[in-house]
Scaffold this motif. Sequence first.
Motif, PDB file in Angstrom:
ATOM      1  N   TYR A 166       0.802  -1.235   0.000  1.00 53.44           N
ATOM      2  CA  TYR A 166       0.000   0.000   0.000  1.00 53.44           C
ATOM      3  C   TYR A 166       0.836   1.287   0.000  1.00 53.44           C
ATOM      4  CZ  TYR A 166      -2.981   3.608   2.116  1.00 53.44           C
ATOM      5  OH  TYR A 166      -3.612   4.784   2.423  1.00 53.44           O
ATOM      6  N   VAL A 182       1.182   8.913  -6.499  1.00 52.27           N
ATOM      7  CA  VAL A 182       1.384  10.366  -6.382  1.00 52.27           C
ATOM      8  C   VAL A 182       2.460  10.858  -7.360  1.00 52.27           C
ATOM      9  CG1 VAL A 182       2.060  12.225  -4.809  1.00 52.27           C
ATOM     10  CG2 VAL A 182       0.494  10.450  -4.023  1.00 52.27           C
ATOM     11  N   MET A 196      -0.074  15.887 -14.063  1.00 48.05           N
ATOM     12  CA  MET A 196      -0.543  17.260 -13.870  1.00 48.05           C
ATOM     13  C   MET A 196       0.395  18.274 -14.502  1.00 48.05           C
ATOM     14  SD  MET A 196      -3.415  16.923 -12.496  1.00 48.05           S
ATOM     15  CE  MET A 196      -3.661  18.682 -12.518  1.00 48.05           C
ATOM     16  N   TRP A 227      -3.758   5.838 -13.289  1.00 49.98           N
ATOM     17  CA  TRP A 227      -4.924   4.934 -13.261  1.00 49.98           C
ATOM     18  C   TRP A 227      -4.574   3.565 -12.675  1.00 49.98           C
ATOM     19  CZ3 TRP A 227      -9.954   5.428 -13.480  1.00 49.98           C
ATOM     20  CH2 TRP A 227     -10.513   6.580 -14.069  1.00 49.98           C
ATOM     21  N   GLY A 256      -3.726   4.003  -9.008  1.00 56.67           N
ATOM     22  CA  GLY A 256      -4.945   4.469  -8.333  1.00 56.67           C
ATOM     23  C   GLY A 256      -5.949   3.345  -8.150  1.00 56.67           C
ATOM     24  N   LEU A 257      -6.145   2.543  -9.214  1.00 53.59           N
ATOM     25  CA  LEU A 257      -7.096   1.425  -9.110  1.00 53.59           C
ATOM     26  C   LEU A 257      -6.569   0.337  -8.174  1.00 53.59           C
ATOM     27  CD1 LEU A 257      -8.323   1.279 -12.819  1.00 53.59           C
ATOM     28  CD2 LEU A 257      -9.595   2.076 -10.809  1.00 53.59           C
ATOM     29  N   LYS A 316     -14.159  12.473  -6.128  1.00 57.08           N
ATOM     30  CA  LYS A 316     -12.841  12.281  -6.752  1.00 57.08           C
ATOM     31  C   LYS A 316     -12.975  11.558  -8.092  1.00 57.08           C
ATOM     32  CE  LYS A 316      -8.155  10.784  -6.326  1.00 57.08           C
ATOM     33  NZ  LYS A 316      -7.045  10.177  -5.628  1.00 57.08           N
ATOM     34  N   VAL A 333     -11.748  12.966 -11.653  1.00 53.14           N
ATOM     35  CA  VAL A 333     -10.682  12.239 -12.363  1.00 53.14           C
ATOM     36  C   VAL A 333     -11.142  11.845 -13.772  1.00 53.14           C
ATOM     37  CG1 VAL A 333      -9.462  10.027 -12.419  1.00 53.14           C
ATOM     38  CG2 VAL A 333      -9.422  11.383 -10.351  1.00 53.14           C
ATOM     39  N   ILE A 380     -10.139  17.191  -6.658  1.00 50.41           N
ATOM     40  CA  ILE A 380      -9.546  15.865  -6.420  1.00 50.41           C
ATOM     41  C   ILE A 380      -8.750  15.842  -5.111  1.00 50.41           C
ATOM     42  CG2 ILE A 380      -7.822  14.216  -7.263  1.00 50.41           C
ATOM     43  CD1 ILE A 380      -8.635  15.107 -10.126  1.00 50.41           C
ATOM     44  N   VAL A 381      -7.836  16.808  -4.952  1.00 47.95           N
ATOM     45  CA  VAL A 381      -6.964  16.800  -3.770  1.00 47.95           C
ATOM     46  C   VAL A 381      -7.776  17.050  -2.493  1.00 47.95           C
ATOM     47  CG1 VAL A 381      -4.999  17.940  -2.666  1.00 47.95           C
ATOM     48  CG2 VAL A 381      -4.920  17.400  -5.106  1.00 47.95           C
TER      49      VAL A 381
END
Length: 149
Positions: A9, A17, A24, A71, A74-75, A94, A98, A141-142
């Motif tokens: 994790y 991140v 971004m 992605w 994140g998933l 979120k 996204v 999102i943040v």
Amino acid sequence: MSDFLTMGYPWVKVLHVISVISWMAGLFYLPRLFVYHAEQAGSGNPTDTLFQTMERRLLQTIMTPAMIGSWIFGLMLVVTPGVVTWSEVWPWSKALAVLAMTWFHFWLAARRKDFAAGQNQLSGRRYRMMNEVPTALMIVIVASVIVRF
Ligand code: HEM
């Protein structure tokens, strides 16, 4: 599998991140390139060719791999036991932001193709306005993932 995700994790979140920061950076910079490309470079002149190279490399070597990484990691976080509670609001706000951010990525990719074909229809002013989209979505999102409303 869930033991692996639980153990990994923190590192999966690190990779998430890092991917998000790279994505971004491109989502902020590419529209800015389009502003100057639309205002400064007539189709076919050397500046136009230079902008096309910069836009293609930014999109293909940084933004698209970073979006895919955002992605995938994140998933992986989404399916890690205990990370997301779908009865709360933040995962939904979120997720919506996204998805909108991903749409914006493909909108930029389509505009890049317009420039490459010498068929850009939009003004520098329009690209300046569109440059605000990733900023607004990033705030949603943040705030969602950190405040967790
Ligand atoms: C692309 C699809 C995305 C998915 C599926 C996704 C999913 C997630 C999940 C499940 C977490 C873990 C939350 C936790 O540890 O409890 C997370 C963390 C995070 N995400 Fe995303 N995310 C995505 C895109 C983004 C984007 C575009 C941004 C920023 C603009 C972002 C920023 C963050 C941040 C900053 C964290 C760490 C939050 C913390 O540790 O408190 N994510 N993400």
